[in-house]
Scaffold this motif. Structure first.
Motif, PDB file in Angstrom:
ATOM      1  N   TYR A   1      37.540  38.075  47.567  1.00 38.16           N
ATOM      2  CA  TYR A   1      36.992  37.926  46.211  1.00 38.16           C
ATOM      3  C   TYR A   1      37.980  38.417  45.145  1.00 38.16           C
ATOM      4  CZ  TYR A   1      32.681  37.314  48.853  1.00 38.16           C
ATOM      5  OH  TYR A   1      31.730  36.858  49.743  1.00 38.16           O
ATOM      6  N   GLN A   2      39.252  38.450  45.476  1.00 40.96           N
ATOM      7  CA  GLN A   2      40.262  38.952  44.549  1.00 40.96           C
ATOM      8  C   GLN A   2      40.278  38.170  43.235  1.00 40.96           C
ATOM      9  OE1 GLN A   2      44.223  39.798  46.085  1.00 40.96           O
ATOM     10  NE2 GLN A   2      45.157  38.728  44.359  1.00 40.96           N
ATOM     11  N   GLU A   3      40.290  36.867  43.319  1.00 37.74           N
ATOM     12  CA  GLU A   3      40.363  36.061  42.101  1.00 37.74           C
ATOM     13  C   GLU A   3      39.123  36.232  41.229  1.00 37.74           C
ATOM     14  OE1 GLU A   3      42.938  34.294  40.810  1.00 37.74           O
ATOM     15  OE2 GLU A   3      43.969  35.381  42.415  1.00 37.74           O
ATOM     16  N   LYS A   4      37.985  36.342  41.871  1.00 38.67           N
ATOM     17  CA  LYS A   4      36.719  36.511  41.146  1.00 38.67           C
ATOM     18  C   LYS A   4      36.742  37.775  40.282  1.00 38.67           C
ATOM     19  CE  LYS A   4      31.779  37.305  42.045  1.00 38.67           C
ATOM     20  NZ  LYS A   4      30.742  37.424  43.120  1.00 38.67           N
ATOM     21  N   HIS A   5      37.368  38.844  40.796  1.00 38.44           N
ATOM     22  CA  HIS A   5      37.351  40.135  40.105  1.00 38.44           C
ATOM     23  C   HIS A   5      38.674  40.461  39.415  1.00 38.44           C
ATOM     24  CE1 HIS A   5      33.497  41.002  41.966  1.00 38.44           C
ATOM     25  NE2 HIS A   5      34.000  40.897  43.182  1.00 38.44           N
ATOM     26  N   GLN A   6      39.562  39.486  39.277  1.00 40.52           N
ATOM     27  CA  GLN A   6      40.916  39.758  38.801  1.00 40.52           C
ATOM     28  C   GLN A   6      40.939  40.475  37.458  1.00 40.52           C
ATOM     29  OE1 GLN A   6      43.481  39.056  40.814  1.00 40.52           O
ATOM     30  NE2 GLN A   6      45.010  39.921  39.442  1.00 40.52           N
ATOM     31  N   ASP A   7      40.165  40.008  36.490  1.00 35.10           N
ATOM     32  CA  ASP A   7      40.149  40.651  35.169  1.00 35.10           C
ATOM     33  C   ASP A   7      39.591  42.063  35.259  1.00 35.10           C
ATOM     34  OD1 ASP A   7      41.228  38.382  34.028  1.00 35.10           O
ATOM     35  OD2 ASP A   7      39.289  37.578  33.381  1.00 35.10           O
ATOM     36  N   PHE A   8      38.562  42.244  36.098  1.00 35.56           N
ATOM     37  CA  PHE A   8      37.993  43.580  36.279  1.00 35.56           C
ATOM     38  C   PHE A   8      39.035  44.531  36.859  1.00 35.56           C
ATOM     39  CE2 PHE A   8      36.244  46.556  39.405  1.00 35.56           C
ATOM     40  CZ  PHE A   8      35.515  47.381  38.563  1.00 35.56           C
ATOM     41  N   TYR A   9      39.765  44.076  37.868  1.00 36.08           N
ATOM     42  CA  TYR A   9      40.776  44.934  38.485  1.00 36.08           C
ATOM     43  C   TYR A   9      41.845  45.339  37.474  1.00 36.08           C
ATOM     44  CZ  TYR A   9      38.932  43.490  43.087  1.00 36.08           C
ATOM     45  OH  TYR A   9      38.145  43.260  44.178  1.00 36.08           O
ATOM     46  N   LYS A  10      42.263  44.399  36.648  1.00 32.83           N
ATOM     47  CA  LYS A  10      43.294  44.701  35.647  1.00 32.83           C
ATOM     48  C   LYS A  10      42.810  45.780  34.677  1.00 32.83           C
ATOM     49  CE  LYS A  10      47.352  43.489  33.788  1.00 32.83           C
ATOM     50  NZ  LYS A  10      47.680  42.141  33.324  1.00 32.83           N
ATOM     51  N   ASP A  11      41.573  45.623  34.181  1.00 36.60           N
ATOM     52  CA  ASP A  11      41.015  46.624  33.269  1.00 36.60           C
ATOM     53  C   ASP A  11      40.829  47.968  33.967  1.00 36.60           C
ATOM     54  OD1 ASP A  11      40.937  44.776  31.220  1.00 36.60           O
ATOM     55  OD2 ASP A  11      38.830  44.254  31.521  1.00 36.60           O
ATOM     56  N   LEU A  12      40.418  47.926  35.235  1.00 34.70           N
ATOM     57  CA  LEU A  12      40.221  49.161  35.994  1.00 34.70           C
ATOM     58  C   LEU A  12      41.535  49.918  36.146  1.00 34.70           C
ATOM     59  CD1 LEU A  12      38.342  50.914  37.890  1.00 34.70           C
ATOM     60  CD2 LEU A  12      39.333  49.592  39.762  1.00 34.70           C
ATOM     61  N   VAL A  13      42.582  49.214  36.548  1.00 37.05           N
ATOM     62  CA  VAL A  13      43.877  49.873  36.732  1.00 37.05           C
ATOM     63  C   VAL A  13      44.379  50.451  35.409  1.00 37.05           C
ATOM     64  CG1 VAL A  13      46.291  49.553  37.385  1.00 37.05           C
ATOM     65  CG2 VAL A  13      44.488  48.450  38.722  1.00 37.05           C
ATOM     66  N   LYS A  14      44.199  49.709  34.315  1.00 37.65           N
ATOM     67  CA  LYS A  14      44.581  50.241  33.008  1.00 37.65           C
ATOM     68  C   LYS A  14      43.819  51.527  32.696  1.00 37.65           C
ATOM     69  CE  LYS A  14      45.887  45.875  30.744  1.00 37.65           C
ATOM     70  NZ  LYS A  14      45.501  44.907  29.693  1.00 37.65           N
ATOM     71  N   GLY A  15      42.523  51.547  33.037  1.00 39.74           N
ATOM     72  CA  GLY A  15      41.721  52.742  32.803  1.00 39.74           C
ATOM     73  C   GLY A  15      42.183  53.926  33.625  1.00 39.74           C
ATOM     74  N   VAL A  16      42.524  53.684  34.881  1.00 39.34           N
ATOM     75  CA  VAL A  16      43.013  54.757  35.754  1.00 39.34           C
ATOM     76  C   VAL A  16      44.351  55.286  35.247  1.00 39.34           C
ATOM     77  CG1 VAL A  16      43.874  55.286  38.070  1.00 39.34           C
ATOM     78  CG2 VAL A  16      41.767  53.960  37.792  1.00 39.34           C
ATOM     79  N   VAL A  17      45.241  54.366  34.894  1.00 39.81           N
ATOM     80  CA  VAL A  17      46.563  54.743  34.387  1.00 39.81           C
ATOM     81  C   VAL A  17      46.431  55.622  33.150  1.00 39.81           C
ATOM     82  CG1 VAL A  17      48.605  53.801  33.217  1.00 39.81           C
ATOM     83  CG2 VAL A  17      47.833  52.819  35.395  1.00 39.81           C
TER      84      VAL A  17
END
Length: 403
Positions: free
Chosen positions: A236-252
Motif C-alpha cells: 500500500y506504499q503508493e496509497k499512503h505516499q503523501d502521508f508518508y512524506k508528511d510524516l517523515v517531515k514531521g519526524v525530521v
C-alpha cells in the motif's frame, strides 16, 4: 582537479561495494576505517577503497586519535558512518572538524528511545504510550496504568536485543531483570504493545529536503520481535505516499534532523499509524539492497553528492518494476551436521544473493535477536506472488541439517 577526501567509518557488508564505487564516481578518494578483523573479512568487497585504516569506531578516544592524525596530515572533506554504534562518535568528530552531519545532540536523541519518544509526543506524532523505568516498581506502575501486554526494551540497543513482551503481571520482575542486562542507562523503556502491520520508511534528508526511497513491509519470527524478512515495496506504499512524506517531515522537524539517511519504523493499526523507532542511518537487514532493486533508486549518491558539494537530484520512479524481498533462514536448534542445496540456489533465476552464517559444527540456539539468524536470501520477481513462490522454492532447496 584535486580529488576530495571522504572517510567512511564502518563496513556495511551488504552495500559497501556500491557505496565506495558511487563515492569515487563523484570525485572522492575513499578512506575506509574498521577493525582489523572486519577489514580482512570483507577485503573482497573493499578493494576499490583508496586507503584502509584500522580503528575502533565504538571507542571515541581511538576514533578521535586516528581521524585527527589523518586530518592533520591532509584535511578530510567529509566523514560518514553506516554503523549505529559509530553514529554518536562520528557526529562529535564532524562537529569538531566542521564537517557536514547531524549535531551530536540529535544523533544521541535518536539513539535513546526514551528521548525520541518524548520529542515525538511533544510534536503530537502518534507513538506508543511509554514510561521510563528505573526500578521494577516503575514497571508495575506502568502495567497498572496500561492495557496488556506491555513491552520492555533497552533504551539504546538495536537488533531486538533485550526486547521482551510481558503478558502476565507475575512475569514483570523476571522480565525487568532480563531487559536490564542489556541496558547501560540504569533505566529501561516500557511501552504499550502495538498490534498492526509493521513497516519501515527508507528516506533521506538532502539539500534541506526530504526524499522517500521506499517503504518496506516487515515480517517477524513467530513469538519474537526479530525480523524474519522484509519485502519492498509495501503493497500500500503508493496509497499512503503523501502521508508518508508528511510524516517523515514531521519526524525530521520534531527531532531536529538536518542531514543524511533515515530509517523510520512504524505500524499501520486500526487506530491509525503509530511511529516506532527513528534512526539516522540506513536500514540494516539488506533493506538498502531490496529497496534499490524494487524502486530502481540509488540510496548513496544523494548523500555523497551533498558531502562533495555536487548538484544532484534523486530520480523519482513512483511505480516499481519489480518486487524484492529478503528472507532469513530458520533452523532447528542443535549442532549443524551438514549444509546442502547452495549450488541449486545459485542456479535459481529469481535469487539475487544469499548467505549462510553458520558452518558445520556450529551450535544453533533459539532466535532471540537479529544476530541469532542462520542466514538470508534475496529474491526478486515481477510481483509479490512471484516473489513468494520463489522464496518457497528457495527455502525448500537449502537444507541446514541439525543433529
Amino acid at each position: 582537479m584535486e580529488r576530495k577526501r571522504l572517510f567512511l567509518v564502518g563496513i556495511p557488508e551488504t552495500h559497501i561495494e556500491k557505496a565506495i564505487m558511487r563515492a569515487k564516481q563523484l570525485g572522492f578518494d575513499v578512506l575506509l576505517g574498521d577493525s582489523e578483523a572486519s577489514l580482512k573479512k570483507y577485503e573482497h568487497l573493499i578493494k576499490e577503497a583508496d586507503q584502509k585504516i584500522v580503528l575502533d569506531y565504538t571507542n571515541d578516544e581511538n576514533l578521535f586519535s586516528v581521524v585527527k592524525e589523518i586530518h592533520d596530515k591532509e584535511p578530510l572533506d567529509a566523514l560518514f558512518t553506516f554503523k549505529e554504534t559509530g553514529l554518536f562518535n562520528v557526529s562529535k568528530l564532524q562537529q569538531a572538524f566542521h564537517l557536514k552531519g547531524n549535531p551530536p545532540s540529535v544523533v544521541q536523541t535518536c539513539l535513546d528511545k526514551y528521548k525520541t519518544r518524548r520529542l515525538l509526543k511533544k510534536a503530537g506524532l502518534n507513538s506508543p504510550n511509554f514510561g521510563l523505568c528505573r526500578c521494577v516498581e516503575d514497571v508495575y506502575d506502568f502495567w497498572n496504568k496500561s492495557e496488556h501486554p506491555i513491552i520492555l526494551k533497552p533504551r539504546s540497543q538495536q537488533g531486538s536485543i533485550g526486547v521482551i513482551k510481558v503478558e502476565k503481571r507475575e512475569d514483570i520482575e523476571a522480565c525487568f531483570k532480563e531487559c536490564s542486562k542489556h541496558d547501560d542507562e540504569k533505566s529501561i523503556l516500557a511501552e504499550e504493545f502495538i498490534e498492526g502491520q509493521e513497516i519501515s520508511i527508507e528516506a533521506v534528508v538532502c539539500q534541506g529536503k526530504v526524499e522517500i526511497f521506499g517503504v518496506t513491509e516487515k515480517q517477524l519470527y513467530p513469538g519474537t520481535f526479530v525480523e524474519s524478512g522484509h519485502i519492498s515495496p509495501y503493497q500500500y506504499q503508493e496509497k499512503h505516499q503523501d502521508f508518508y512524506k508528511d510524516l517523515v517531515k514531521g519526524v525530521v522537524h520534531a527531532v531536529g534532523i538536518v542531514f543524511g539517511p533515515l530509517h523510520i519504523e512504524g505500524y499501520h493499526t486500526n487506530k491509525g499509524f503509530v511511529v516506532g523507532e527513528v534512526h539516522t542511518r540506513y536500514g540494516g537487514d539488506n533493506i538498502v539492497t531490496i529497496t534499490e532493486i524494487a524502486m530502481k533508486c540509488d540510496m548513496h549518491t544523494p548523500i555523497f553528492a551533498e558531502l562533495a558539494g555536487v548538484p544532484y537530484k534523486p530520480e523519482r520512479k513512483p511505480v516499481p518494476n519489480e518486487v524484492c524481498a529478503v528472507r532469513f533462514l530458520e533452523t532447528n536448534q542443535g549442532i549443524v551436521h551438514a549444509i546442502k542445496g547452495l549450488s541449486e540456489l545459485k542456479r535459481m533465476g529469481n535469487v539475487v544473493d544469499f548467505h549462510v552464517n553458520c558452518s558445520v559444527g556450529d551450535s544453533i540456539g533459539p532466535i532471540k535477536n537479529s544476530y541469532d539468524r542462520a542466514g538470508w536470501m534475496i529474491v526478486k520477481g515481477k510481483n509479490e506472488r512471484e516473489v513468494n513462490d520463489a522464496l518457497r522454492d528457495a527455502i525448500d532447496k537449502i537444507k541446514i541439517i541439525i543433529r
